[in-house]
Motif scaffolding. Structure first.
Motif, PDB file in Angstrom:
ATOM      1  N   GLN A   1       0.823  -1.216   0.000  1.00 40.58           N
ATOM      2  CA  GLN A   1       0.000   0.000   0.000  1.00 40.58           C
ATOM      3  C   GLN A   1       0.864   1.276   0.000  1.00 40.58           C
ATOM      4  O   GLN A   1       0.537   2.223  -0.699  1.00 40.58           O
ATOM      5  CB  GLN A   1      -0.906  -0.031   1.236  1.00 40.58           C
ATOM      6  N   GLU A   2       1.957   1.293   0.753  1.00 38.17           N
ATOM      7  CA  GLU A   2       2.733   2.540   0.858  1.00 38.17           C
ATOM      8  C   GLU A   2       3.466   2.895  -0.429  1.00 38.17           C
ATOM      9  O   GLU A   2       3.902   4.021  -0.603  1.00 38.17           O
ATOM     10  CB  GLU A   2       3.715   2.494   2.048  1.00 38.17           C
ATOM     11  N   HIS A   3       3.586   1.964  -1.373  1.00 35.92           N
ATOM     12  CA  HIS A   3       4.246   2.252  -2.633  1.00 35.92           C
ATOM     13  C   HIS A   3       3.288   2.790  -3.700  1.00 35.92           C
ATOM     14  O   HIS A   3       3.723   3.183  -4.767  1.00 35.92           O
ATOM     15  CB  HIS A   3       4.958   0.996  -3.171  1.00 35.92           C
ATOM     16  N   LEU A   4       1.994   2.788  -3.409  1.00 31.69           N
ATOM     17  CA  LEU A   4       1.027   3.311  -4.363  1.00 31.69           C
ATOM     18  C   LEU A   4       1.037   4.830  -4.357  1.00 31.69           C
ATOM     19  O   LEU A   4       1.179   5.448  -3.311  1.00 31.69           O
ATOM     20  CB  LEU A   4      -0.393   2.845  -4.007  1.00 31.69           C
ATOM     21  N   SER A   5       0.878   5.405  -5.533  1.00 30.17           N
ATOM     22  CA  SER A   5       0.749   6.860  -5.556  1.00 30.17           C
ATOM     23  C   SER A   5      -0.563   7.213  -4.860  1.00 30.17           C
ATOM     24  O   SER A   5      -1.506   6.421  -4.857  1.00 30.17           O
ATOM     25  CB  SER A   5       0.755   7.383  -6.992  1.00 30.17           C
ATOM     26  N   PRO A   6      -0.644   8.394  -4.267  1.00 30.65           N
ATOM     27  CA  PRO A   6      -1.885   8.772  -3.573  1.00 30.65           C
ATOM     28  C   PRO A   6      -3.115   8.719  -4.478  1.00 30.65           C
ATOM     29  O   PRO A   6      -4.187   8.305  -4.040  1.00 30.65           O
ATOM     30  CB  PRO A   6      -1.600  10.204  -3.101  1.00 30.65           C
ATOM     31  N   LEU A   7      -2.959   9.085  -5.733  1.00 32.77           N
ATOM     32  CA  LEU A   7      -4.104   9.078  -6.641  1.00 32.77           C
ATOM     33  C   LEU A   7      -4.545   7.646  -6.974  1.00 32.77           C
ATOM     34  O   LEU A   7      -5.742   7.350  -7.018  1.00 32.77           O
ATOM     35  CB  LEU A   7      -3.790   9.858  -7.916  1.00 32.77           C
ATOM     36  N   VAL A   8      -3.590   6.740  -7.179  1.00 32.24           N
ATOM     37  CA  VAL A   8      -3.920   5.335  -7.435  1.00 32.24           C
ATOM     38  C   VAL A   8      -4.654   4.765  -6.228  1.00 32.24           C
ATOM     39  O   VAL A   8      -5.682   4.089  -6.366  1.00 32.24           O
ATOM     40  CB  VAL A   8      -2.653   4.507  -7.754  1.00 32.24           C
ATOM     41  N   LYS A   9      -4.153   5.058  -5.048  1.00 33.22           N
ATOM     42  CA  LYS A   9      -4.779   4.573  -3.816  1.00 33.22           C
ATOM     43  C   LYS A   9      -6.209   5.118  -3.679  1.00 33.22           C
ATOM     44  O   LYS A   9      -7.152   4.376  -3.395  1.00 33.22           O
ATOM     45  CB  LYS A   9      -3.937   4.990  -2.605  1.00 33.22           C
ATOM     46  N   GLU A  10      -6.374   6.413  -3.917  1.00 34.71           N
ATOM     47  CA  GLU A  10      -7.696   7.031  -3.800  1.00 34.71           C
ATOM     48  C   GLU A  10      -8.672   6.452  -4.834  1.00 34.71           C
ATOM     49  O   GLU A  10      -9.841   6.181  -4.525  1.00 34.71           O
ATOM     50  CB  GLU A  10      -7.585   8.547  -3.965  1.00 34.71           C
TER      51      GLU A  10
END
Length: 151
Positions: free
Chosen positions: A3-12
């Motif tokens: 999870q911490e390697h995902l860009s914030p936009l991908v995560k959102e």
């Protein structure tokens, strides 16, 4: 991928799609049948109105973009529950046509009214311009995801 390697936009975006997948408004059953079966009733209603007679499994399958065996199982249940009836095509007795019973027509009408209320409210909330943008973006998302399924 962690999870911490995902860009914030991908995560959102992932979290937003997950919320839609869990959304209760689209999973609610009506009349004791599943939402997917309600979509079949609506499809039969629309297609029958367009062509002036009953519809077959392949018509529904094409319109809803699901496999014929999936539609067949839903239709069997809807027939058993008294929402749909099967009749021979007067032009070709080998072909079965499907139509709504009075019970099926009432359920489809109620579902149509519910969806109209939901989407009219959404348009009112977002405004016409944002609603058009949303429709355009959702169509682009569908095309992208559909393309992934094909590859």
């Amino acid at each position: 991928m962690e999870q911490e390697h995902l860009s914030p936009l991908v995560k959102e975006m992932r979290e937003t799609f997950e919320r839609f997948a869990r959304a209760e408004w689209r999973k609610q059953t009506s009349f004791g049948i599943k939402s997917s079966e309600i979509r079949v009733l609506l499809c039969i209603k629309v297609l029958a109105a367009e062509n002036g007679h009953g519809v077959n499994i392949s018509d529904i399958s094409r319109k809803l973009d699901v496999t014929s065996p999936t539609v067949t199982q839903m239709v069997k249940h809807l027939i058993h529950e008294g929402y749909v009836e099967r009749a021979a095509d007067p032009r070709d007795k080998r072909i079965s046509l499907l139509g709504l019973t009075d019970k099926g027509d009432a359920a489809a009408q109620k579902a149509y009214e519910r969806f109209t209320t939901i989407f009219s409210g959404l348009i009112e909330t977002l405004g016409e311009e944002q609603s058009k943008t949303l429709v355009s973006l959702l169509n682009q998302v569908y095309q992208y995801l559909h393309h992934l399924d094909i590859d």
